[in-house]
Design an enzyme around this catalytic site. Sequence first.
Site, PDB file in Angstrom:
ATOM      1  N   ASN A  85       3.177  -8.197 -11.211  1.00 23.40           N
ATOM      2  CA  ASN A  85       2.045  -7.267 -11.137  1.00 23.40           C
ATOM      3  C   ASN A  85       2.420  -5.832 -11.739  1.00 23.40           C
ATOM      4  O   ASN A  85       3.685  -5.252 -11.416  1.00 23.40           O
ATOM      5  CB  ASN A  85       1.611  -7.040  -9.763  1.00 23.40           C
ATOM      6  CG  ASN A  85       0.360  -6.164  -9.670  1.00 23.40           C
ATOM      7  OD1 ASN A  85       0.557  -5.600  -8.798  1.00 23.40           O
ATOM      8  ND2 ASN A  85      -0.390  -6.196 -10.593  1.00 23.40           N
ATOM      9  N   CYS A 121       0.618  -1.270   0.070  1.00 23.96           N
ATOM     10  CA  CYS A 121       0.131  -0.031   0.048  1.00 23.96           C
ATOM     11  C   CYS A 121       1.062   1.343  -0.018  1.00 23.96           C
ATOM     12  O   CYS A 121       1.659   1.577   0.822  1.00 23.96           O
ATOM     13  CB  CYS A 121      -1.025   0.060   1.284  1.00 23.96           C
ATOM     14  SG  CYS A 121      -1.986   1.508   1.124  1.00 23.96           S
ATOM     15  N   LYS A 152       2.165 -10.003  -1.119  1.00 27.68           N
ATOM     16  CA  LYS A 152       2.313  -9.060  -2.075  1.00 27.68           C
ATOM     17  C   LYS A 152       2.771  -7.764  -1.666  1.00 27.68           C
ATOM     18  O   LYS A 152       2.581  -7.212  -0.681  1.00 27.68           O
ATOM     19  CB  LYS A 152       0.714  -8.818  -2.823  1.00 27.68           C
ATOM     20  CG  LYS A 152       0.947  -7.873  -3.863  1.00 27.68           C
ATOM     21  CD  LYS A 152      -0.483  -7.954  -4.531  1.00 27.68           C
ATOM     22  CE  LYS A 152      -0.471  -7.044  -5.984  1.00 27.68           C
ATOM     23  NZ  LYS A 152      -0.521  -5.486  -5.724  1.00 27.68           N
TER      24      LYS A 152
END
Length: 384
Positions: free
Chosen positions: A213, A111, A151
């Site tokens: 990603n 984040c 992630k």
Amino acid sequence: MSTLTAPAAPLMIGPLALDVPVVLAPMAGITNTAFRRLCREYGAGLYVSEMITSRALVERTPESLRLITHHESETTRSIQLYGVDPKTVAEAVTMLVAEDRADHIDLNFGCPVPKVTRKGGGAALPWKLDLFRDIVEGAVQAAGPLPLTIKMRKGIDSDHLTYLEAGRIAEGAGVSSIALHARTAAEFYSGTADWSAIEKLKNTITSVPVLGNGDIWSAADALRMVDETGCDGVVVGRGCLGRPWLFGDLAAAFRGETLKAEPSLGEVAAAFRRHAELLIEFFDDEGRACRDIRKHVAWYFKGYAVGGEIRAALATSSSLAEIDELLGQLDGAQPYPGADAEGQRGRAGTPKQPTLPYGWLDSRELNETHRAEVAEAELHHSGG
């Protein structure tokens, strides 16, 4: 579009076998049960929940319990947790396992939102190696036989990269896979993802799958990422906004087929309507569902000749009947507009210096002052 020379072997994430090596990235306010079900109807892969704050889950807030509830059709129940306290994260994982609420758990360390990074959370957290290690090791132990994955991003900025060290720690802790968004927190979602970082991580991590990603807008992009980086699979986020059929394209591409969805305006309208219908079921509140679908209007109809008045009306609709009336005004036979409907979508933003706790970069270890600040970082924000 290029294709693989042969269908790939299943991607193994712990005991989970994915015939198509594709993961839907968690996106707050987007990847709820309704959107996950819609994407499943078009393709295959692993569909991850919105990010759930571990503290809220341990406290059993009504919203967190609603967000971890899966539809019976979701046969692989995947939940992503966000947390900054090793004990709280472990307790949240223990709860999910003990109550049989998940088949796969992912931890978010990507984040970039300032409200999170200014307290040392999100993409800032892996800078503190001891804290990162404690969270991941505790979560893996609590997960037991369930596959637990992470992630993350490349790091805080180009001068403070964390992904290789964090990857080694996570691999040593026993995670089942590692996904890398190939941007730093400073880049937010701007510019071009650095796929070479995915290749470096893949060359560093040898015992578990590495997923890439960033900037996958089409199935061709996914194949190119695998070809260029050697990664074991892809994580798709913004590229599927308003395009749930992208998962059908991805499934076909990874099976060596050349199928590509080119929906007419009528087919897009049907998907939009189906999404609204699923949101009504999810929220059990037609008004709330119609308010929620409003943010998807621009994504679904990108590139199509849909008048401004109809777009505006869809973006203010308050009932399914109203949506049906508006969709009925469209020329359903209008063909796929090609490139105008493709490419980048969703937020991008501009590069910005991450906001961090004072002195955060002075040491790779957590001191008592920073420990207190990190305790305040567990807020519910999207990111990765």
